[in-house]
Write an enzyme that holds these catalytic residues in place. Structure first.
Site, PDB file in Angstrom:
ATOM      1  N   GLY A   5     -50.897 107.374   8.840  1.00  0.00           N
ATOM      2  CA  GLY A   5     -50.868 106.542   7.649  1.00  0.00           C
ATOM      3  C   GLY A   5     -51.046 105.094   8.018  1.00  0.00           C
ATOM      4  O   GLY A   5     -50.968 104.715   9.202  1.00  0.00           O
ATOM      5  N   GLN A  23     -50.345  96.028   7.261  1.00  0.00           N
ATOM      6  CA  GLN A  23     -50.783  96.258   8.650  1.00  0.00           C
ATOM      7  C   GLN A  23     -52.205  95.750   8.892  1.00  0.00           C
ATOM      8  O   GLN A  23     -52.635  95.640  10.037  1.00  0.00           O
ATOM      9  CB  GLN A  23     -50.700  97.747   9.008  1.00  0.00           C
ATOM     10  CG  GLN A  23     -49.263  98.264   9.047  1.00  0.00           C
ATOM     11  CD  GLN A  23     -49.232  99.721   9.457  1.00  0.00           C
ATOM     12  OE1 GLN A  23     -49.360 100.604   8.618  1.00  0.00           O
ATOM     13  NE2 GLN A  23     -49.078  99.977  10.743  1.00  0.00           N
ATOM     14  N   CYS A  54     -45.983 104.069  15.327  1.00  0.00           N
ATOM     15  CA  CYS A  54     -46.597 103.173  14.342  1.00  0.00           C
ATOM     16  C   CYS A  54     -47.796 102.478  14.981  1.00  0.00           C
ATOM     17  O   CYS A  54     -47.708 102.033  16.122  1.00  0.00           O
ATOM     18  CB  CYS A  54     -45.571 102.139  13.890  1.00  0.00           C
ATOM     19  SG  CYS A  54     -46.198 100.964  12.684  1.00  0.00           S
ATOM     20  N   LEU A  55     -48.883 102.378  14.244  1.00  0.00           N
ATOM     21  CA  LEU A  55     -50.082 101.722  14.769  1.00  0.00           C
ATOM     22  C   LEU A  55     -49.855 100.227  15.018  1.00  0.00           C
ATOM     23  O   LEU A  55     -50.627  99.597  15.735  1.00  0.00           O
ATOM     24  CB  LEU A  55     -51.268 101.914  13.811  1.00  0.00           C
ATOM     25  CG  LEU A  55     -51.755 103.366  13.640  1.00  0.00           C
ATOM     26  CD1 LEU A  55     -52.876 103.435  12.617  1.00  0.00           C
ATOM     27  CD2 LEU A  55     -52.210 103.959  14.964  1.00  0.00           C
ATOM     28  N   HIS A 103     -42.248 106.223   5.918  1.00  0.00           N
ATOM     29  CA  HIS A 103     -42.620 105.222   6.914  1.00  0.00           C
ATOM     30  C   HIS A 103     -43.561 104.171   6.298  1.00  0.00           C
ATOM     31  O   HIS A 103     -43.342 102.969   6.439  1.00  0.00           O
ATOM     32  CB  HIS A 103     -43.285 105.932   8.100  1.00  0.00           C
ATOM     33  CG  HIS A 103     -43.800 105.018   9.167  1.00  0.00           C
ATOM     34  ND1 HIS A 103     -43.293 104.991  10.447  1.00  0.00           N
ATOM     35  CD2 HIS A 103     -44.793 104.087   9.148  1.00  0.00           C
ATOM     36  CE1 HIS A 103     -43.944 104.081  11.159  1.00  0.00           C
ATOM     37  NE2 HIS A 103     -44.867 103.517  10.394  1.00  0.00           N
ATOM     38  N   GLU A 104     -44.589 104.644   5.600  1.00  0.00           N
ATOM     39  CA  GLU A 104     -45.580 103.712   5.026  1.00  0.00           C
ATOM     40  C   GLU A 104     -44.967 102.868   3.910  1.00  0.00           C
ATOM     41  O   GLU A 104     -45.250 101.677   3.799  1.00  0.00           O
ATOM     42  CB  GLU A 104     -46.812 104.465   4.522  1.00  0.00           C
ATOM     43  CG  GLU A 104     -47.602 105.209   5.598  1.00  0.00           C
ATOM     44  CD  GLU A 104     -47.890 104.384   6.845  1.00  0.00           C
ATOM     45  OE1 GLU A 104     -48.086 103.158   6.741  1.00  0.00           O
ATOM     46  OE2 GLU A 104     -47.886 104.966   7.944  1.00  0.00           O
ATOM     47  N   HIS A 154     -43.124  99.850   5.087  1.00  0.00           N
ATOM     48  CA  HIS A 154     -43.976  98.700   5.438  1.00  0.00           C
ATOM     49  C   HIS A 154     -44.129  97.743   4.253  1.00  0.00           C
ATOM     50  O   HIS A 154     -44.280  96.529   4.452  1.00  0.00           O
ATOM     51  CB  HIS A 154     -45.374  99.179   5.850  1.00  0.00           C
ATOM     52  CG  HIS A 154     -45.487  99.580   7.294  1.00  0.00           C
ATOM     53  ND1 HIS A 154     -45.265  98.709   8.335  1.00  0.00           N
ATOM     54  CD2 HIS A 154     -45.836 100.754   7.864  1.00  0.00           C
ATOM     55  CE1 HIS A 154     -45.461  99.341   9.491  1.00  0.00           C
ATOM     56  NE2 HIS A 154     -45.802 100.585   9.235  1.00  0.00           N
TER      57      HIS A 154
HETATM   58 ZN    ZN Z   1     -46.216 101.982  10.665  1.00  0.00          ZN
END
Ligand code: ZN
Length: 152
Positions: free
Chosen positions: A46, A51, A88-89, A130-131, A134
């Site tokens: 995701g 991000q 996480c990216l 998680h998303e 953010h």
């Molecule tokens: Zn993340």
């Protein structure tokens, strides 16, 4: 469509609260398309708009159940519990153990502004939680009981 640069931890943009989307236009569609291209290229589960430096309540989730776009998403119900690894990216080279609900019901808008509902379970629910975090400037590392280094 384009690949966007994924912001890394330490950048303030990851710590801000995102704004609601009020205009469902071509710019929003382009952002969603770019998030899709970027999450696929990065092989993530995701990606959230902050991000890629955009403070809007927009996320995409790419899991076994399919590819999903959530605009102005809200978790309206959460059940159960699951504990497992998360990455996480925007936090490269790390993973952590995080406890999340096992089932979440999400209300959101699609890219045209139509309000919808969806129930996510297991890893899908984890990715949604998680998303959505953010969008409020929360990283999984804030919730993790333990983090460790991994090879990318
Ligand atoms: Zn993340």
């Amino acid at each position: 469509m384009a690949i966007r640069n994924v912001v890394q931890v330490g950048d303030d943009v990851l710590r801000k609260k995102c704004f609601e989307v009020t205009v469902f236009d071509e710019k929003l569609a382009a952002l969603l398309d770019d998030l899709k291209d970027t999450v696929r290229k990065e092989e993530g589960a995701g990606l959230a708009a902050p991000q890629v430096g955009i403070l809007r309540r927009v996320v995409v989730v790419d899991v076994d159940e399919g590819f999903f776009e959530f605009v102005n998403p809200v978790i309206v119900e959460a059940k159960g519990e699951q504990t497992g690894y998360e990455g996480c990216l925007s936090v490269r080279g790390k993973r952590g153990i995080v406890t999340r609900p096992n089932v979440v019901k999400v209300e959101y808008s699609d890219r045209k502004g139509k309000r919808k509902k969806l129930v996510a379970r297991g890893f899908f629910a984890r990715a949604v939680c998680h998303e959505l975090d953010h969008l409020d400037g929360i990283l999984y590392t804030d919730r993790a009981e333990k983090t460790e280094n991994v090879r990318d």
